[in-house]
Design a protein around this motif. Structure first.
Motif, PDB file in Angstrom:
ATOM      1  N   ILE A 104      -4.275 -14.881 -61.345  1.00  0.00           N
ATOM      2  CA  ILE A 104      -3.551 -14.313 -60.113  1.00  0.00           C
ATOM      3  C   ILE A 104      -3.314 -13.033 -60.885  1.00  0.00           C
ATOM      4  O   ILE A 104      -3.203 -12.333 -62.202  1.00  0.00           O
ATOM      5  N   GLU A 105      -3.894 -11.869 -59.688  1.00  0.00           N
ATOM      6  CA  GLU A 105      -3.806 -10.740 -59.990  1.00  0.00           C
ATOM      7  C   GLU A 105      -2.620 -10.149 -59.709  1.00  0.00           C
ATOM      8  O   GLU A 105      -1.517 -10.472 -59.473  1.00  0.00           O
ATOM      9  N   HIS A 106      -2.322  -9.129 -60.832  1.00  0.00           N
ATOM     10  CA  HIS A 106      -0.741  -7.936 -61.141  1.00  0.00           C
ATOM     11  C   HIS A 106       0.276  -9.405 -61.245  1.00  0.00           C
ATOM     12  O   HIS A 106       1.275 -10.043 -60.694  1.00  0.00           O
ATOM     13  N   ALA A 107      -0.175  -9.948 -62.797  1.00  0.00           N
ATOM     14  CA  ALA A 107       0.693 -11.537 -62.704  1.00  0.00           C
ATOM     15  C   ALA A 107       2.317 -10.411 -62.932  1.00  0.00           C
ATOM     16  O   ALA A 107       3.255 -11.408 -62.816  1.00  0.00           O
ATOM     17  N   GLY A 108       2.483  -9.244 -63.821  1.00  0.00           N
ATOM     18  CA  GLY A 108       3.720  -9.299 -63.873  1.00  0.00           C
ATOM     19  C   GLY A 108       4.807  -8.653 -62.682  1.00  0.00           C
ATOM     20  O   GLY A 108       5.458  -9.543 -62.385  1.00  0.00           O
ATOM     21  N   GLN A 109       4.139  -8.717 -61.401  1.00  0.00           N
ATOM     22  CA  GLN A 109       4.793  -8.231 -60.851  1.00  0.00           C
ATOM     23  C   GLN A 109       5.502  -9.704 -59.945  1.00  0.00           C
ATOM     24  O   GLN A 109       6.113 -10.177 -59.545  1.00  0.00           O
ATOM     25  N   ARG A 110       4.485 -10.351 -59.933  1.00  0.00           N
ATOM     26  CA  ARG A 110       4.459 -11.628 -59.091  1.00  0.00           C
ATOM     27  C   ARG A 110       5.136 -12.536 -59.942  1.00  0.00           C
ATOM     28  O   ARG A 110       5.803 -13.873 -59.576  1.00  0.00           O
ATOM     29  N   VAL A 111       4.955 -12.756 -60.703  1.00  0.00           N
ATOM     30  CA  VAL A 111       5.991 -13.330 -61.683  1.00  0.00           C
ATOM     31  C   VAL A 111       7.654 -13.131 -61.641  1.00  0.00           C
ATOM     32  O   VAL A 111       8.522 -13.358 -61.470  1.00  0.00           O
ATOM     33  N   LYS A 112       7.783 -11.481 -62.023  1.00  0.00           N
ATOM     34  CA  LYS A 112       8.747 -11.115 -61.160  1.00  0.00           C
ATOM     35  C   LYS A 112       9.520 -11.966 -59.969  1.00  0.00           C
ATOM     36  O   LYS A 112      10.586 -11.641 -59.951  1.00  0.00           O
ATOM     37  N   GLU A 113       8.296 -11.894 -59.022  1.00  0.00           N
ATOM     38  CA  GLU A 113       9.128 -12.520 -57.712  1.00  0.00           C
ATOM     39  C   GLU A 113      10.024 -13.477 -57.637  1.00  0.00           C
ATOM     40  O   GLU A 113      10.626 -14.045 -57.295  1.00  0.00           O
ATOM     41  N   VAL A 114       8.531 -14.221 -58.976  1.00  0.00           N
ATOM     42  CA  VAL A 114       9.494 -16.114 -58.576  1.00  0.00           C
ATOM     43  C   VAL A 114      10.115 -15.861 -59.353  1.00  0.00           C
ATOM     44  O   VAL A 114      10.772 -16.985 -58.979  1.00  0.00           O
ATOM     45  N   LEU A 115      10.350 -15.404 -60.499  1.00  0.00           N
ATOM     46  CA  LEU A 115      12.018 -15.347 -61.155  1.00  0.00           C
ATOM     47  C   LEU A 115      13.235 -15.051 -60.320  1.00  0.00           C
ATOM     48  O   LEU A 115      14.109 -15.789 -60.237  1.00  0.00           O
ATOM     49  N   GLU A 116      12.993 -14.166 -59.529  1.00  0.00           N
ATOM     50  CA  GLU A 116      13.876 -14.471 -58.642  1.00  0.00           C
ATOM     51  C   GLU A 116      14.641 -15.194 -57.467  1.00  0.00           C
ATOM     52  O   GLU A 116      15.102 -15.562 -57.433  1.00  0.00           O
ATOM     53  N   LEU A 117      13.147 -15.755 -56.857  1.00  0.00           N
ATOM     54  CA  LEU A 117      13.345 -17.019 -55.837  1.00  0.00           C
ATOM     55  C   LEU A 117      13.835 -18.075 -56.868  1.00  0.00           C
ATOM     56  O   LEU A 117      14.639 -18.316 -56.155  1.00  0.00           O
ATOM     57  N   VAL A 118      13.544 -18.666 -57.641  1.00  0.00           N
ATOM     58  CA  VAL A 118      14.344 -19.364 -58.128  1.00  0.00           C
ATOM     59  C   VAL A 118      15.899 -18.911 -59.128  1.00  0.00           C
ATOM     60  O   VAL A 118      16.870 -20.165 -60.301  1.00  0.00           O
ATOM     61  N   GLY A 119      15.888 -17.308 -59.591  1.00  0.00           N
ATOM     62  CA  GLY A 119      17.379 -17.422 -59.521  1.00  0.00           C
ATOM     63  C   GLY A 119      17.647 -17.044 -61.115  1.00  0.00           C
ATOM     64  O   GLY A 119      18.265 -17.659 -61.804  1.00  0.00           O
ATOM     65  N   LEU A 120      16.448 -16.786 -61.917  1.00  0.00           N
ATOM     66  CA  LEU A 120      16.450 -17.076 -63.470  1.00  0.00           C
ATOM     67  C   LEU A 120      16.034 -15.852 -63.478  1.00  0.00           C
ATOM     68  O   LEU A 120      15.876 -15.642 -65.057  1.00  0.00           O
ATOM     69  N   GLU A 121      16.003 -14.819 -62.904  1.00  0.00           N
ATOM     70  CA  GLU A 121      15.529 -13.065 -63.968  1.00  0.00           C
ATOM     71  C   GLU A 121      16.157 -12.353 -64.753  1.00  0.00           C
ATOM     72  O   GLU A 121      16.388 -12.163 -65.722  1.00  0.00           O
ATOM     73  N   ARG A 122      17.682 -13.885 -65.026  1.00  0.00           N
ATOM     74  CA  ARG A 122      18.542 -12.891 -66.567  1.00  0.00           C
ATOM     75  C   ARG A 122      18.301 -13.575 -67.164  1.00  0.00           C
ATOM     76  O   ARG A 122      18.501 -13.109 -68.385  1.00  0.00           O
ATOM     77  N   ARG A 123      17.548 -14.872 -66.973  1.00  0.00           N
ATOM     78  CA  ARG A 123      17.228 -15.399 -67.990  1.00  0.00           C
ATOM     79  C   ARG A 123      16.184 -15.377 -68.236  1.00  0.00           C
ATOM     80  O   ARG A 123      15.090 -16.053 -69.553  1.00  0.00           O
ATOM     81  N   ARG A 124      15.164 -14.523 -67.662  1.00  0.00           N
ATOM     82  CA  ARG A 124      13.864 -14.380 -68.247  1.00  0.00           C
ATOM     83  C   ARG A 124      13.386 -14.533 -69.666  1.00  0.00           C
ATOM     84  O   ARG A 124      12.263 -14.681 -70.319  1.00  0.00           O
ATOM     85  N   ALA A 125      14.333 -13.449 -70.696  1.00  0.00           N
ATOM     86  CA  ALA A 125      13.453 -13.571 -71.996  1.00  0.00           C
ATOM     87  C   ALA A 125      14.428 -14.389 -72.681  1.00  0.00           C
ATOM     88  O   ALA A 125      14.690 -14.335 -74.256  1.00  0.00           O
ATOM     89  N   ASP A 126      14.822 -14.926 -71.972  1.00  0.00           N
ATOM     90  CA  ASP A 126      15.544 -16.442 -73.071  1.00  0.00           C
ATOM     91  C   ASP A 126      14.322 -17.946 -73.201  1.00  0.00           C
ATOM     92  O   ASP A 126      13.634 -17.666 -72.361  1.00  0.00           O
ATOM     93  N   LEU A 127      14.443 -17.871 -74.816  1.00  0.00           N
ATOM     94  CA  LEU A 127      13.717 -19.397 -74.313  1.00  0.00           C
ATOM     95  C   LEU A 127      13.514 -20.918 -74.106  1.00  0.00           C
ATOM     96  O   LEU A 127      15.025 -20.891 -73.800  1.00  0.00           O
ATOM     97  N   VAL A 128      12.485 -21.035 -73.170  1.00  0.00           N
ATOM     98  CA  VAL A 128      12.962 -22.563 -72.272  1.00  0.00           C
ATOM     99  C   VAL A 128      13.789 -23.055 -73.201  1.00  0.00           C
ATOM    100  O   VAL A 128      14.759 -24.230 -72.250  1.00  0.00           O
ATOM    101  N   ARG A 129      13.439 -23.004 -74.389  1.00  0.00           N
ATOM    102  CA  ARG A 129      14.246 -24.487 -75.424  1.00  0.00           C
ATOM    103  C   ARG A 129      15.504 -24.812 -75.097  1.00  0.00           C
ATOM    104  O   ARG A 129      16.234 -25.407 -75.080  1.00  0.00           O
ATOM    105  N   THR A 130      16.236 -23.253 -74.540  1.00  0.00           N
ATOM    106  CA  THR A 130      18.075 -23.172 -74.539  1.00  0.00           C
ATOM    107  C   THR A 130      18.009 -23.547 -73.250  1.00  0.00           C
ATOM    108  O   THR A 130      19.601 -23.613 -73.069  1.00  0.00           O
ATOM    109  N   PHE A 131      17.505 -23.528 -72.903  1.00  0.00           N
ATOM    110  CA  PHE A 131      17.836 -23.900 -71.175  1.00  0.00           C
ATOM    111  C   PHE A 131      18.271 -25.219 -70.552  1.00  0.00           C
ATOM    112  O   PHE A 131      18.034 -26.701 -71.208  1.00  0.00           O
ATOM    113  N   SER A 132      19.614 -25.586 -69.679  1.00  0.00           N
ATOM    114  CA  SER A 132      19.504 -26.951 -69.551  1.00  0.00           C
ATOM    115  C   SER A 132      18.796 -27.614 -68.583  1.00  0.00           C
ATOM    116  O   SER A 132      17.589 -26.553 -68.369  1.00  0.00           O
ATOM    117  N   ARG A 133      19.023 -28.609 -68.606  1.00  0.00           N
ATOM    118  CA  ARG A 133      18.147 -29.786 -67.701  1.00  0.00           C
ATOM    119  C   ARG A 133      17.181 -28.857 -66.109  1.00  0.00           C
ATOM    120  O   ARG A 133      15.954 -28.686 -65.703  1.00  0.00           O
TER     121      ARG A 133
END
Lengths: 233, 227, 231
Positions: A104-133
């Motif tokens: 994917i081109e402009h991957a950084g931009q796309r990743v930001k959009e997707v994180l917003e879509l699924v409502g995880l932009e605030r937790r973007r820098a956290d390890l997935v290990r610490t996420f709830s199911r």
């Protein structure tokens, strides 16, 4: 968008899919229902290009499987009950990794959009290990949507989610469906499927035994339709 | 529409992902390193590594240590893929399967070289033996490459079997013998300052092994991960 | 139930007969070797069983390739049959080799390239069966089995060369040099007859066993299928 004819799948002596016919138009939201062992997961794995059909024709977005698997893979987003994420990477890193795999081109931009879509932009820098199911499952949907696929396959995405997480997932799926993607979802949860899908197919013993649109169900309800389909088969 | 991401970009993405995850957890590296250290300590008491013995067995001790520690790294690196079903994640992406192989293989090789780079000075320190030797480094590179080449393939098989970690050394060690012979003999040759003609056949053996097993593993990898 | 083919019965009788003749030739017809004495007679069966092991090894590699190309479980059955035969006969060859080595080299075991490669191949095949045991799903088991058979097939010659580079004291046949002390000898005409007949007899035995084992594998697959349908 999805075109399946006389699909057979055999594991050694065991026949799982026996001449399955299926098709879905662009923009349709199909719920695939059926008891355990009916072949739902096997069918989805074949559509996802993860498993080879023993016989039959499978075309997605005009590309044939397994011959044009690479092209099909670009057309598809897949969410299974496994999250397909790496616990030791952050949410953002997980998506960046997959973005690179999809070229994917402009991957950084796309990743930001997707994180917003699924409502995880605030937790973007956290390890997935610490996420709830539930959060992992949301991120997993984000992963599946990264490359803006026309077709989305979801295998039991509600497994292990609590009420709140399921409600959020509903929300996301509605948004995604409104974007005009073709969606195929398997679920045990009839009520959930009834809320979301526009069409209901019942899979039993390796075949689609009944299919009905949302309008056709209006008076009888999904449960009655489902029971009837299984009895008739 | 581009059918797939460029080959090298995919290889790099997989390698980067493994490195980033490992930098975070350091599970794989610390596991390998501590295990390697323990093997050396055990060798010390099992074989009485006095000055006379050391001269003849150093190469053998080093390679046994590397190969044993290596299996820990291989299991761990593939387990990470299988943990949350990520192997499917890799397979769903429109990348060349060979890119997955080379990405994982290079990661395994890198971790192994890293552990070796730490073990060598430590061994020198413990036994007062100079291991800073260009020839030895070359042998270590060739030996580790062959190991990672076949190890990555076999680990991706064992991880999909019920017996998992138990299975990997059993599958791996019988096909490793030529590598053991080549690596130990060539390292021993360099450490004892043997003539080039004596070492060369073993370097050739290592090189042959690397080429053969890198190509066959690359060819067979598809069959191991695709259904 | 599939009936046993007539040709297979004929082959059974033929291999039993030729084995009897080979035994007679090896024990009574062939002259006693001057230096090593009667124990050298084990050589005829040692080489012949190793030959069967090698045939099985080659057949297994071929079946492995065929499975990966065709994805037909038929080749998996053939591969398992070949590996099993190879495993058993290499074991016999190694045991007979030890019996021969004891009086001649004064040791049960030598790290000779051929012997060691056969022993390593035994380990590869034991690992092969462990691998198969750990996988329930039929197709994956077949796929992984084929892959590992090929890895084993490729590694055997490399192992052989590596060990030869390491060292060797195995007798070189037909070389008429007078290094009897190292265990080398040349074949007298009587020995030659016994030797080649043993090879012939064991080749027939190989075909016979291979056929039986493939047939057994097929029947087992049919039993599995019938059980599935009944369940």
């Amino acid at each position: 968008m999805i075109e399946v004819q006389r699909l057979m799948k055999r594991f050694g002596p065991k026949v799982v899919l026996r001449g399955l016919d299926f098709s879905a138009h662009a923009g349709e939201f199909v719920a695939l229902l059926g008891p355990n062992g009916a072949g739902k997961t096997t069918f989805l794995r074949i559509l996802a290009s993860l498993s080879r059909p023993t016989a039959g024709v499978v075309r997605i977005g005009g590309y044939a499987l397994p011959q044009e698997a690479a092209a099909v893979r670009r057309t598809l987003g897949v969410v299974s009950h496994q999250t397909l994420l790496y616990g030791d990477l952050t949410a953002e890193e997980n998506l960046l990794f997959y973005a690179r795999l999809y070229g994917i081109e402009h991957a950084g931009q796309r990743v930001k959009e997707v994180l917003e879509l699924v409502g995880l932009e605030r937790r973007r820098a956290d390890l997935v290990r610490t996420f709830s199911r539930g959060m992992q499952q949301r991120l997993s949907i984000g992963r599946a949507l990264l490359h803006d696929p026309q077709v989305l396959l979801l295998d039991e995405p509600y497994t292990g989610l609590d009420q709140d997480a399921s409600a959020i997932l509903d929300q996301i799926l509605r948004t995604v469906a409104a974007q005009g993607r073709t969606i195929l979802l398997t679920s045990h949860d009839l009520a959930r499927a009834e809320d979301l899908a526009t069409r209901f197919d019942v899979l039993s013993r390796g075949r689609i035994v009944a299919s009905a649109g949302r309008e056709a169900l209006h008076h009888s309800g999904l449960l009655a339709f489902y029971r009837q389909a299984l009895e008739a088969a | 529409m581009k059918p797939r991401a460029p080959f090298l970009q995919s290889v790099w993405a997989i390698l980067w992902k493994d490195l980033a995850a490992e930098l975070r957890s350091r599970e794989l590296f610390s596991g390998m390193f501590i295990f390697a250290l323990l093997v050396i300590v055990i060798f010390n008491f099992a074989m009485e590594l006095d000055v006379a013995t050391r001269r003849s067995v150093t190469a053998g001790v080093l390679w046994t240590t590397f190969f044993f520690a290596g299996t820990i790294g291989l299991s761990r690196s593939m387990a990470m893929e299988k943990d949350r079903g990520s192997l499917d994640g890799l397979l769903l992406a429109p990348v060349d399967r060979a890119a997955i192989y080379f990405g994982k293989m290079l990661g395994n090789l890198l971790f192994m070289l890293l552990v070796e780079a730490l073990i060598l000075p430590l061994y020198s320190f413990l036994y007062n033996q100079n291991l800073f030797n260009g020839g030895l480094f070359l042998v270590i590179l060739l030996g580790s490459l062959g190991y990672a080449a076949v190890g990555t393939l076999l680990a991706s098989m064992s991880i999909q079997a019920r017996t998992r970690d138990l299975l990997l050394p059993i599958l791996l060690f019988p096909v490793l013998l030529p590598l053991v012979i080549g690596a130990v003999k060539a390292s021993g040759g360099y450490l004892s300052g043997a003539a080039r003609e004596e070492i060369l056949p073993f370097l050739n053996l290592l090189l042959t092994y690397d080429v053969i097993f890198l190509s066959i593993s690359y060819m067979l990898f598809d069959s191991v991960i695709e259904e | 139930m599939e009936r046993k083919p007539l040709a297979l019965t004929v082959l059974d009788i033929l291999s039993a007969l030729s084995l009897l003749i080979a035994t007679y030739l090896a024990l009574f017809y062939a002259p006693t070797e001057a230096v090593m004495g009667a124990v050298q007679r084990v050589f005829y069966f040692h080489v012949a069983t190793a030959w069967v092991g090698l045939l099985g090894f080659l057949a297994a590699g071929f079946a492995g390739v065929m499975y990966l190309v065709r994805h037909d479980l038929k080749w998996d059955v053939i591969e398992v049959a070949a590996v099993e035969i190879s495993l058993v006969f290499f074991f016999i060859a190694i045991a007979l080799g030890s019996i021969w080595a004891r009086p001649v080299w004064n040791t049960w075991w030598t790290w000779d390239p051929r012997l060691t490669t056969a022993a390593i191949t035994e380990l590869v095949y034991l690992a092969y069966f462990m691998l198969r045991q750990g996988i329930e799903e039929v197709e994956r088991r077949a796929r992984f089995g084929a892959v590992y058979t090929l890895i084993g097939a490729v590694s055997a010659p490399v192992t052989f060369m590596a060990i030869r580079l390491f060292r060797t004291i195995h007798p070189v046949l037909f070389g008429a040099s007078s290094e009897a002390a190292k265990g080398e000898f040349s074949l007298a005409p009587g020995m030659r007859v016994a030797f080649f007949f043993a090879l012939f007899a064991f080749t027939i035995l190989f075909v016979d066993l291979f056929w039986h084992r493939i047939r057994l594998g097929r029947l087992a697959a049919r039993v599995d299928q019938a059980r599935l349908q009944a369940g």
